[in-house]
Design a protein around this motif. Structure first.
Motif, PDB file in Angstrom:
ATOM      1  N   PRO A  81       0.820  -1.213   0.000  1.00 40.95           N
ATOM      2  CA  PRO A  81       0.000   0.000   0.000  1.00 40.95           C
ATOM      3  C   PRO A  81       0.857   1.267   0.000  1.00 40.95           C
ATOM      4  CG  PRO A  81      -0.798  -1.550   1.638  1.00 40.95           C
ATOM      5  CD  PRO A  81       0.515  -2.079   1.136  1.00 40.95           C
ATOM      6  N   VAL A  82       0.350   2.283  -0.672  1.00 41.25           N
ATOM      7  CA  VAL A  82       1.018   3.583  -0.710  1.00 41.25           C
ATOM      8  C   VAL A  82       0.336   4.482   0.312  1.00 41.25           C
ATOM      9  CG1 VAL A  82       1.469   5.627  -2.121  1.00 41.25           C
ATOM     10  CG2 VAL A  82       1.648   3.343  -3.134  1.00 41.25           C
ATOM     11  N   MET A  83       1.111   5.032   1.216  1.00 42.31           N
ATOM     12  CA  MET A  83       0.592   5.946   2.237  1.00 42.31           C
ATOM     13  C   MET A  83       1.015   7.348   1.856  1.00 42.31           C
ATOM     14  SD  MET A  83      -0.642   3.783   4.637  1.00 42.31           S
ATOM     15  CE  MET A  83      -0.555   4.452   6.253  1.00 42.31           C
ATOM     16  N   LEU A  84       0.063   8.270   1.867  1.00 42.30           N
ATOM     17  CA  LEU A  84       0.350   9.632   1.452  1.00 42.30           C
ATOM     18  C   LEU A  84      -0.336  10.599   2.406  1.00 42.30           C
ATOM     19  CD1 LEU A  84       1.649  11.283  -0.881  1.00 42.30           C
ATOM     20  CD2 LEU A  84      -0.569  11.209  -2.002  1.00 42.30           C
ATOM     21  N   ILE A  85       0.408  11.575   2.863  1.00 40.19           N
ATOM     22  CA  ILE A  85      -0.150  12.623   3.718  1.00 40.19           C
ATOM     23  C   ILE A  85      -0.317  13.856   2.839  1.00 40.19           C
ATOM     24  CG2 ILE A  85       0.240  14.097   5.718  1.00 40.19           C
ATOM     25  CD1 ILE A  85       2.010  11.789   6.822  1.00 40.19           C
ATOM     26  N   VAL A  86      -1.531  14.380   2.777  1.00 39.20           N
ATOM     27  CA  VAL A  86      -1.801  15.549   1.956  1.00 39.20           C
ATOM     28  C   VAL A  86      -2.143  16.744   2.844  1.00 39.20           C
ATOM     29  CG1 VAL A  86      -2.517  14.191  -0.044  1.00 39.20           C
ATOM     30  CG2 VAL A  86      -4.204  14.875   1.632  1.00 39.20           C
ATOM     31  N   ASP A  87      -2.069  17.937   2.253  1.00 36.82           N
ATOM     32  CA  ASP A  87      -2.213  19.147   3.053  1.00 36.82           C
ATOM     33  C   ASP A  87      -3.570  19.839   2.966  1.00 36.82           C
ATOM     34  OD1 ASP A  87      -2.151  20.242   0.544  1.00 36.82           O
ATOM     35  OD2 ASP A  87      -0.298  21.364   0.832  1.00 36.82           O
ATOM     36  N   GLY A  88      -4.547  19.221   2.362  1.00 36.34           N
ATOM     37  CA  GLY A  88      -5.877  19.824   2.311  1.00 36.34           C
ATOM     38  C   GLY A  88      -6.086  20.750   1.129  1.00 36.34           C
ATOM     39  N   HIS A  89      -5.197  20.732   0.160  1.00 36.51           N
ATOM     40  CA  HIS A  89      -5.381  21.513  -1.065  1.00 36.51           C
ATOM     41  C   HIS A  89      -6.729  21.112  -1.680  1.00 36.51           C
ATOM     42  CE1 HIS A  89      -4.787  22.606  -5.318  1.00 36.51           C
ATOM     43  NE2 HIS A  89      -3.957  23.521  -4.849  1.00 36.51           N
ATOM     44  N   PRO A  90      -7.443  22.045  -2.295  1.00 35.19           N
ATOM     45  CA  PRO A  90      -8.748  21.706  -2.878  1.00 35.19           C
ATOM     46  C   PRO A  90      -8.711  20.485  -3.808  1.00 35.19           C
ATOM     47  CG  PRO A  90      -8.469  24.071  -2.870  1.00 35.19           C
ATOM     48  CD  PRO A  90      -7.155  23.491  -2.402  1.00 35.19           C
ATOM     49  N   SER A  91      -7.621  20.303  -4.543  1.00 31.52           N
ATOM     50  CA  SER A  91      -7.546  19.131  -5.425  1.00 31.52           C
ATOM     51  C   SER A  91      -7.485  17.830  -4.632  1.00 31.52           C
ATOM     52  CB  SER A  91      -6.333  19.227  -6.357  1.00 31.52           C
ATOM     53  OG  SER A  91      -5.123  19.153  -5.635  1.00 31.52           O
ATOM     54  N   HIS A  92      -6.974  17.882  -3.416  1.00 29.75           N
ATOM     55  CA  HIS A  92      -6.895  16.678  -2.583  1.00 29.75           C
ATOM     56  C   HIS A  92      -8.269  16.259  -2.069  1.00 29.75           C
ATOM     57  CE1 HIS A  92      -2.598  18.199  -1.441  1.00 29.75           C
ATOM     58  NE2 HIS A  92      -2.639  17.729  -2.662  1.00 29.75           N
ATOM     59  N   LYS A  93      -9.169  17.216  -1.935  1.00 33.26           N
ATOM     60  CA  LYS A  93     -10.487  16.960  -1.343  1.00 33.26           C
ATOM     61  C   LYS A  93     -11.598  16.866  -2.381  1.00 33.26           C
ATOM     62  CE  LYS A  93     -10.030  20.610   1.317  1.00 33.26           C
ATOM     63  NZ  LYS A  93     -10.306  21.645   2.330  1.00 33.26           N
ATOM     64  N   ALA A  94     -11.255  16.964  -3.643  1.00 33.84           N
ATOM     65  CA  ALA A  94     -12.256  16.957  -4.714  1.00 33.84           C
ATOM     66  C   ALA A  94     -13.013  15.632  -4.761  1.00 33.84           C
ATOM     67  CB  ALA A  94     -11.588  17.225  -6.056  1.00 33.84           C
ATOM     68  N   LYS A  95     -14.269  15.700  -5.151  1.00 35.62           N
ATOM     69  CA  LYS A  95     -15.117  14.509  -5.249  1.00 35.62           C
ATOM     70  C   LYS A  95     -14.481  13.460  -6.162  1.00 35.62           C
ATOM     71  CE  LYS A  95     -19.730  12.964  -6.536  1.00 35.62           C
ATOM     72  NZ  LYS A  95     -21.024  13.336  -7.094  1.00 35.62           N
ATOM     73  N   MET A  96     -13.924  13.911  -7.277  1.00 34.85           N
ATOM     74  CA  MET A  96     -13.290  13.001  -8.234  1.00 34.85           C
ATOM     75  C   MET A  96     -12.130  12.238  -7.575  1.00 34.85           C
ATOM     76  SD  MET A  96     -12.246  14.052 -12.104  1.00 34.85           S
ATOM     77  CE  MET A  96     -10.560  14.591 -11.995  1.00 34.85           C
ATOM     78  N   VAL A  97     -11.368  12.918  -6.737  1.00 35.49           N
ATOM     79  CA  VAL A  97     -10.238  12.285  -6.048  1.00 35.49           C
ATOM     80  C   VAL A  97     -10.754  11.287  -5.020  1.00 35.49           C
ATOM     81  CG1 VAL A  97      -8.276  12.682  -4.508  1.00 35.49           C
ATOM     82  CG2 VAL A  97      -8.650  14.193  -6.463  1.00 35.49           C
ATOM     83  N   LYS A  98     -11.769  11.682  -4.266  1.00 38.59           N
ATOM     84  CA  LYS A  98     -12.346  10.775  -3.266  1.00 38.59           C
ATOM     85  C   LYS A  98     -12.873   9.506  -3.925  1.00 38.59           C
ATOM     86  CE  LYS A  98     -13.540  14.360   0.056  1.00 38.59           C
ATOM     87  NZ  LYS A  98     -14.611  15.068   0.760  1.00 38.59           N
ATOM     88  N   GLU A  99     -13.518   9.656  -5.082  1.00 35.80           N
ATOM     89  CA  GLU A  99     -14.035   8.482  -5.806  1.00 35.80           C
ATOM     90  C   GLU A  99     -12.896   7.596  -6.308  1.00 35.80           C
ATOM     91  OE1 GLU A  99     -16.500  10.314  -8.768  1.00 35.80           O
ATOM     92  OE2 GLU A  99     -18.190  10.572  -7.380  1.00 35.80           O
ATOM     93  N   PHE A 100     -11.827   8.220  -6.789  1.00 33.72           N
ATOM     94  CA  PHE A 100     -10.683   7.439  -7.245  1.00 33.72           C
ATOM     95  C   PHE A 100     -10.058   6.659  -6.103  1.00 33.72           C
ATOM     96  CE2 PHE A 100      -6.077   7.027  -7.715  1.00 33.72           C
ATOM     97  CZ  PHE A 100      -6.034   6.182  -8.808  1.00 33.72           C
ATOM     98  N   VAL A 101      -9.837   7.337  -4.983  1.00 32.14           N
ATOM     99  CA  VAL A 101      -9.238   6.678  -3.812  1.00 32.14           C
ATOM    100  C   VAL A 101     -10.126   5.517  -3.362  1.00 32.14           C
ATOM    101  CG1 VAL A 101      -8.567   6.976  -1.405  1.00 32.14           C
ATOM    102  CG2 VAL A 101      -7.914   8.690  -3.097  1.00 32.14           C
ATOM    103  N   ALA A 102     -11.445   5.745  -3.314  1.00 37.10           N
ATOM    104  CA  ALA A 102     -12.369   4.676  -2.915  1.00 37.10           C
ATOM    105  C   ALA A 102     -12.308   3.501  -3.893  1.00 37.10           C
ATOM    106  CB  ALA A 102     -13.788   5.221  -2.819  1.00 37.10           C
TER     107      ALA A 102
END
Length: 106
Positions: A81-102
């Motif tokens: 697994p890849v673990m990544l800590i992000v800083d809350g940039h709008p691109s990190h929280k976008a619906k498209m990103v959440k769907e991809f991660v899921a």
């Protein structure tokens, strides 16, 4: 101590007969991480334990699609697994990103 050195040290300790749980505690990692590293070694030898630097250069702004491309590059060829800590940039929280991660079971 660098990541690659920690991985090798852990594998060598288990090979020398130490309990994986004890090795994990000594290295400050989860026991599952020790087993993951043993599996990496089993599949690819010492070379498989080498840490890899991955990055992406972007001209202009980073949006959700760009961030997803970056995530795909990070995961390419990963055996764990890849673990990544992000800083809350709008691109990190976008619906498209959440769907991809899921979709990656993340």
């Amino acid at each position: 101590m660098q990541l690659t050195e920690l991985r090798i040290r852990g594998v060598k300790a288990v090979q020398a007969g130490q309990n994986p749980a004890d090795v994990a505690a000594a290295l400050g990692v989860n026991r599952t991480t020790v087993y993951d590293r043993l599996a990496m070694y089993s599949k690819g030898g010492w070379h498989a334990l080498r840490a890899q630097l991955r990055f992406m250069v972007v001209e202009g702004r980073v949006n959700a699609a760009t961030f997803i491309e970056f995530l795909k590059r990070l995961m390419h060829g990963s055996q764990s697994p890849v673990m990544l800590i992000v800083d809350g940039h709008p691109s990190h929280k976008a619906k498209m990103v959440k769907e991809f991660v899921a979709s990656q079971e993340g």
